[in-house]
Design a protein around this motif. Structure first.
Motif, mmCIF file in Angstrom:
data_model
loop_
_atom_site.group_PDB
_atom_site.id
_atom_site.type_symbol
_atom_site.label_atom_id
_atom_site.label_comp_id
_atom_site.label_asym_id
_atom_site.label_seq_id
_atom_site.Cartn_x
_atom_site.Cartn_y
_atom_site.Cartn_z
ATOM 1 N N ASN A 122 -0.600 -5.453 -6.344
ATOM 2 C CA ASN A 122 0.781 -5.397 -6.475
ATOM 3 C C ASN A 122 1.492 -6.474 -5.175
ATOM 4 O OD1 ASN A 122 0.130 -3.707 -4.387
ATOM 5 N ND2 ASN A 122 2.279 -2.698 -4.375
ATOM 6 N N ASP A 160 0.696 -1.244 0.094
ATOM 7 C CA ASP A 160 0.042 0.088 0.082
ATOM 8 C C ASP A 160 0.788 1.107 -0.026
ATOM 9 O OD1 ASP A 160 -2.248 -1.138 0.050
ATOM 10 O OD2 ASP A 160 -2.546 -1.208 2.109
ATOM 11 N N PRO A 172 3.204 1.592 -4.005
ATOM 12 C CA PRO A 172 2.638 1.109 -5.239
ATOM 13 C C PRO A 172 3.543 0.792 -6.551
ATOM 14 C CG PRO A 172 2.053 3.486 -4.961
ATOM 15 C CD PRO A 172 2.970 3.051 -3.671
#
Length: 376
Positions: free
Chosen positions: A193, A170, A173
């Motif tokens: 991701n 988070d 990114p």
């Protein structure tokens, strides 16, 4: 522990990378927290578990539930388990790791994660990594679900307990984050991701050389048989300029004022734990050995930052008192998980005898007259 791998030089033509090897948890250089200089809180009587929980209760406010937007499914689903002494253990590579993976243990891991973030003053890591890392590995990644600590602190407190990999994904990114673990206890939905792989870090790594910008590992003590091999593989897979960070705590509580006695239940317990984990071949108390092993693997500029974290709210300092409250809660709730298999499988104690010594240890952990701490 933080340290870099050497770049190619005329003197060292074989070296390919400058990497830094992570340090065990340390105080901020600008604001060290030496417990030996902190006064104990002498107001009131010895605390018990409930009073510790009330301190934790007052320290945090409720948070909302994650909506789960922009997520993708975890690809690995291995949900076979083994059961022993009322606890649930992983089945993949059975017996390699002696701590359970059930809901109670996951709650403890969540508390430990929060404890580490408090120790680092909110930070996820200490290494001076690139501003836009591309590929990151988290070894022994643990949990990553929305957890309720209602059962533990008698309050409707929900917190996104932060598997490290999810919080890193988070925050960065740009990075593709891989979290590996022996247990499939991660959530079904994660940031796009981030991916989780059920894997044993002690096996041969299949990652390409020079592929990671950052490798992170936390509390691997007790789970790795051959640390030099793991570090060699980490060295090989880090890019030039990449970093590795190990966050470990000494599995040996201390006091600077002699209040933790040699004949205490804590001292007896930790001596037996050290004997059992050493006999098992995966020693718990390895924090002090990480630095020389990093250097032997080829890492340079190793930095070993050390925090002294109290094991209950005995200090007067407000921040240390909060750290002590969380440390105590994690230990009192989790001591069975970290002890049971080592005592019953390795030392061959029966469960009743284990519960007797653990009850004595819990009582001492919550005794504010014992100024114990763990170096992390």
């Amino acid at each position: 522990m933080v340290a870099p791998r050497a770049s190619p030089t005329a003197e060292n033509p074989a070296a390919e990378v400058q990497v830094s090897a992570g340090a065990s948890l340390v105080s901020q250089p600008s604001a060290p927290d030496p417990l030996s200089e902190i006064e104990a809180d002498s107001s009131g009587s010895n605390s018990d578990t409930e009073s510790v929980r009330s301190i934790v209760d007052s320290a945090f406010s409720a948070s909302g539930e994650n909506s789960g937007d922009d997520t993708s499914s975890v690809k690995s689903h291995i949900f076979k388990y083994q059961y022993e002494n009322g606890r649930r253990y992983h089945a993949y590579r059975e017996g390699q790791y002696l701590q359970p993976n059930d809901e109670k243990e996951q709650e403890r891991l969540d508390m430990v994660h929060h404890w580490y973030r408090l120790t680092l003053r909110g930070a996820l890591f200490r290494a001076p990594i690139l501003k836009y890392p591309q590929k990151v590995l988290d070894i022994g990644t643990g949990t990553g679900k929305l957890s309720s600590l209602l059962r533990l602190i008698d309050k409707p407190l929900l917190m996104v307990t932060g598997i490290w990999a999810i919080e890193f994904g988070d925050e960065f990114p740009s990075a593709d984050v891989i979290g590996t673990d022996l247990s499939a206890i991660q959530p079904a939905w994660v940031p796009p991701n981030v991916q989780f792989i059920i894997d044993d870090a002690e096996l041969e790594w299949t990652y390409a050389p020079n592929s990671f910008d950052f490798i992170h590992a936390r509390t691997l003590g007790g789970s790795i048989k051959d640390f030099p091999k793991l570090l060699r593989q980490a060295y090989r897979t880090l890019k030039p300029g990449g970093w590795i960070e190990f966050d470990e705590f000494e599995s040996w509580l201390k006091s600077d004022d002699g209040t933790l006695k040699d004949d205490s239940a804590i001292s007896e317990w930790q001596t037996l734990m050290d004997q059992a984990s050493t006999k098992f071949g995966r020693r718990l108390n390895i924090a002090e050995t990480i630095e020389p092993m990093l250097k032997a693997a080829g890492f340079v500029d190793v930095v070993d930052d050390i925090y002294k974290n109290p094991m209950n709210p005995w200090p007067r300092d407000r921040r240390l008192k909060e750290l002590g409250a969380w440390g105590n809660l994690a230990m009192v709730e989790g001591i069975e998980a970290i002890s049971l298999a080592l005592f019953t499988r390795v030392l061959e104690w029966d469960r009743a005898a284990v519960e007797v010594i653990l009850a004595r240890v819990r009582k001492e952990l919550s005794n504010r007259e014992i100024h114990s701490y763990a170096a992390t």
